[in-house]
Design a protein around this motif. Structure first.
Motif, PDB file in Angstrom:
ATOM      1  N   GLU A  77      37.585  -7.410  -6.880  1.00  0.00           N
ATOM      2  CA  GLU A  77      36.891  -8.297  -5.946  1.00  0.00           C
ATOM      3  C   GLU A  77      37.269  -9.722  -6.312  1.00  0.00           C
ATOM      4  O   GLU A  77      37.393 -10.066  -7.483  1.00  0.00           O
ATOM      5  N   SER A  78      37.502 -10.559  -5.301  1.00  0.00           N
ATOM      6  CA  SER A  78      37.918 -11.927  -5.618  1.00  0.00           C
ATOM      7  C   SER A  78      37.180 -12.941  -4.774  1.00  0.00           C
ATOM      8  O   SER A  78      36.165 -12.639  -4.132  1.00  0.00           O
ATOM      9  N   SER A  79      37.694 -14.160  -4.809  1.00  0.00           N
ATOM     10  CA  SER A  79      37.047 -15.280  -4.130  1.00  0.00           C
ATOM     11  C   SER A  79      37.410 -15.247  -2.638  1.00  0.00           C
ATOM     12  O   SER A  79      37.936 -14.267  -2.131  1.00  0.00           O
ATOM     13  N   CYS A 206      48.750 -17.584   3.355  1.00  0.00           N
ATOM     14  CA  CYS A 206      47.484 -17.648   2.618  1.00  0.00           C
ATOM     15  C   CYS A 206      46.625 -18.722   3.283  1.00  0.00           C
ATOM     16  O   CYS A 206      46.999 -19.900   3.303  1.00  0.00           O
ATOM     17  N   GLY A 207      45.489 -18.328   3.820  1.00  0.00           N
ATOM     18  CA  GLY A 207      44.662 -19.262   4.593  1.00  0.00           C
ATOM     19  C   GLY A 207      43.998 -20.332   3.749  1.00  0.00           C
ATOM     20  O   GLY A 207      43.995 -21.519   4.119  1.00  0.00           O
ATOM     21  N   THR A 208      43.417 -19.927   2.610  1.00  0.00           N
ATOM     22  CA  THR A 208      42.820 -20.946   1.739  1.00  0.00           C
ATOM     23  C   THR A 208      43.922 -21.839   1.165  1.00  0.00           C
ATOM     24  O   THR A 208      43.693 -23.020   0.893  1.00  0.00           O
ATOM     25  N   GLY A 209      45.136 -21.278   1.023  1.00  0.00           N
ATOM     26  CA  GLY A 209      46.281 -22.065   0.541  1.00  0.00           C
ATOM     27  C   GLY A 209      46.734 -23.089   1.571  1.00  0.00           C
ATOM     28  O   GLY A 209      47.044 -24.240   1.239  1.00  0.00           O
TER      29      GLY A 209
HETATM   30  N1  LIG Z   1      44.396 -14.044  -3.693  1.00  0.00           N
HETATM   31  C1  LIG Z   1      43.357 -15.000  -3.545  1.00  0.00           C
HETATM   32  C2  LIG Z   1      42.346 -14.692  -2.486  1.00  0.00           C
HETATM   33  C3  LIG Z   1      42.959 -14.416  -1.145  1.00  0.00           C
HETATM   34  C4  LIG Z   1      43.500 -15.642  -0.416  1.00  0.00           C
HETATM   35  C5  LIG Z   1      43.904 -15.283   0.974  1.00  0.00           C
HETATM   36  N2  LIG Z   1      45.088 -14.573   1.167  1.00  0.00           N
HETATM   37  C6  LIG Z   1      43.687 -16.365   1.999  1.00  0.00           C
HETATM   38  O1  LIG Z   1      44.141 -16.187   3.151  1.00  0.00           O
HETATM   39  O2  LIG Z   1      42.985 -17.329   1.727  1.00  0.00           O
HETATM   40  C7  LIG Z   1      42.615 -15.184  -4.871  1.00  0.00           C
HETATM   41  O3  LIG Z   1      42.264 -14.186  -5.528  1.00  0.00           O
HETATM   42  O4  LIG Z   1      42.350 -16.328  -5.236  1.00  0.00           O
END
Ligand SMILES: N[C@@H](CCC[C@H](N)C(=O)O)C(=O)O
Length: 267
Positions: A77-79, A206-209
């Motif tokens: 599980e992650s952020s 990567c969306g948060t990226g």
């Molecule tokens: N791998 C990341 C979390 C997932 C990010 C994602 N792909 C996005 O679109 O934001 C992590 O564990 O920090």
């Protein structure tokens, strides 16, 4: 046991989606989640997402449509996952959990989103109040931690090799960071390639990226715009935001979220 799953992708960042409103999914089975995400032995995805009922009894918060639980393809599980959040909104609509507006809770708090008739999802991301600026990079948390750095010749850049080095460097300790390599195309237009922790490879988006990159480029003066286009390997994203007294607010990640296929797998 048979498990019904749905596969979605958002600009090439792909996810196994499971409707877990009945709470039947074995959430602590890391090996199972890793296998379901495996591209040879499983369905294949960058991550797995559970759509759950929100059972919190906090009457001070507004009505929540569902809860997002996100796992990276390593099974942990992650952020927050921005593209995953966008795909989950499309999935929730297909299940008739929402119409065109969603309020959902994720690990980093409450999110609002809208989905239009073309499947474009606009997802409000968490406010950003702290940005670390170094001569070589910018670091910020947009729901997940992101190291952002400008590079030359992004097309031929070795994202995996350089990403691993930074992700496991002393800078980020045991938790690590996602790592974004960026090229400027024009004033408010950037190209981005991301190494994702938990996938431990480059992903197509990567969306948060992308969100972190847009804010970072504004912070270091590469653009004055607050509406930024980002080309990722799997498509195009837009990020908009407003500057606040301290940091950034009204941050939106905008882009397509697409159903790919569904099926049943024996677990
Ligand atoms: N791998 C990341 C979390 C997932 C990010 C994602 N792909 C996005 O679109 O934001 C992590 O564990 O920090």
């Amino acid at each position: 046991m048979q498990l019904k799953f749905y596969k979605y992708q958002g600009t090439g960042n792909d996810f196994v989606m499971i409707d877990n409103r009945q709470n039947l999914f074995p959430k602590n089975d890391t090996k199972l989640i890793e296998r379901l995400c495996d591209r040879r032995f499983g369905i294949g995805a960058d991550g797995l997402i559970l759509l759950e009922n929100d059972n919190s009894t906090d009457l001070s918060t507004e009505k929540v449509d569902f809860r997002m639980v996100y796992y990276n393809s390593d099974g942990n599980e992650s952020s927050m996952c921005g593209n995953g959040g966008r795909c989950l909104v499309a999935f929730a609509k297909s299940l008739n959990v929402i119409n065109n507006n969603a309020t959902f809770i994720a690990t980093d708090g409450l999110h609002h989103a809208t989905i239009d008739e073309n499947g474009i999802v606009s997802l409000q991301m968490k406010d950003v109040d702290e940005v670390k600026i170094d001569t070589e990079y910018v670091f910020l948390n947009t729901g997940s931690p992101h190291h952002v750095t400008l590079v030359n010749d992004l097309e031929n850049y070795n994202v995996k090799e350089n990403g691993v080095e930074i992700r496991y460097s002393d800078l980020y300790g045991k938790a690590g960071s996602n790592v974004n390599f960026v090229n400027q195309i024009s004033d408010n237009h950037f190209r981005l390639r991301t190494y994702e922790r938990g996938v431990e490879d480059e992903t197509l988006s990567c969306g948060t990226g992308a969100t972190a990159t847009a804010i970072a480029m504004n912070v270091i003066g590469k653009t004055n715009s607050n509406s930024i286009d980002i080309n990722v390997e799997g498509g195009k994203l837009k990020v908009t935001f407003e500057k606040a007294d301290k940091g950034f607010e009204k941050v939106f990640l905008i882009g397509p979220a697409t159903f790919v296929f569904e099926g049943i797998i024996e677990i």
